[in-house]
Design an enzyme around this catalytic site. Sequence first.
Site, PDB file in Angstrom:
ATOM      1  N   SER A 134       0.866  -1.193   0.000  1.00 51.63           N
ATOM      2  CA  SER A 134       0.000   0.000   0.000  1.00 51.63           C
ATOM      3  C   SER A 134       0.891   1.228   0.000  1.00 51.63           C
ATOM      4  O   SER A 134       2.042   1.176   0.471  1.00 51.63           O
ATOM      5  CB  SER A 134      -0.886   0.001   1.254  1.00 51.63           C
ATOM      6  OG  SER A 134      -1.536   1.249   1.416  1.00 51.63           O
ATOM      7  N   TYR A 147      -3.108  -1.910   9.990  1.00 50.94           N
ATOM      8  CA  TYR A 147      -2.973  -2.111   8.545  1.00 50.94           C
ATOM      9  C   TYR A 147      -1.653  -1.529   8.053  1.00 50.94           C
ATOM     10  O   TYR A 147      -0.909  -2.174   7.317  1.00 50.94           O
ATOM     11  CB  TYR A 147      -4.151  -1.458   7.828  1.00 50.94           C
ATOM     12  CG  TYR A 147      -4.144  -1.628   6.331  1.00 50.94           C
ATOM     13  CD1 TYR A 147      -4.614  -2.800   5.748  1.00 50.94           C
ATOM     14  CD2 TYR A 147      -3.678  -0.619   5.491  1.00 50.94           C
ATOM     15  CE1 TYR A 147      -4.618  -2.965   4.361  1.00 50.94           C
ATOM     16  CE2 TYR A 147      -3.668  -0.769   4.118  1.00 50.94           C
ATOM     17  CZ  TYR A 147      -4.143  -1.940   3.559  1.00 50.94           C
ATOM     18  OH  TYR A 147      -4.136  -2.103   2.196  1.00 50.94           O
TER      19      TYR A 147
END
Length: 240
Positions: A134, A147
């Site tokens: 990400s 996350y």
Amino acid sequence: MQLDGKLALVTGGTDGIGLEIARQLKRKGADVIVCGRREDLLAAARAEGFDAIRADLSNADGCQALVNMIAQRPLDILVNNAGMSGNFGPEDPLDLALTDQAIFLNLNAPMHLIGQLLPGLSTQPEAAIVNVTSGLAIAPRAGGPVYCATKAGLRSFTQALRYNLRHSKVRVIEALPPVVDTAMTRGRIGGSKMSAKECAAQIVDAIESNSAEANVGMVKLLKMVYSISPALARRVMIKF
């Protein structure tokens, strides 16, 4: 990499970015195995012509079960895409059970699958491991600490793995998406979002071109800002 005739495994491949990656690989002639947990999404994937396997990759037994199910198939491409958000921010209580599940699914599962499948991948004329991290692996946001931590860990692992395999036939690719319109982000992250289809297209292009990284969409800008001033990138992203 020539995709026609290759066999690919896409984890989390029944929805969102994973499903779009699977579709685009299939359109380019690859045979694609997808895995997921929801029976309705698995059935829909089978209706599209995918070999869809039910697999829970949030624990070691689930990873081993998936490896066992594909053990006799000569895999060329492994796409580690499955993931979950964990907790969403400082106003949410830290659910330790959910945190442990997210850490395993996002970080440990790719390591388990790579460790088990790398010997077979290494025997292929050309092969690829794609780890989907990400843009938040570069600079975190306060709304997703678990996350962000797992994706940063996977980014570090991917960079070291790439170096270790630099003389092999296995290419190691990191895909860094921006905020993408998926089930995970809907109702939780506002603002403009990239479509899963466009995100997947840039990732598949990186596989074809043997790129080391797919910096997707706005992640290109984030990386440029980070290269100039890491502190500025972190200040901007922490409140994102």
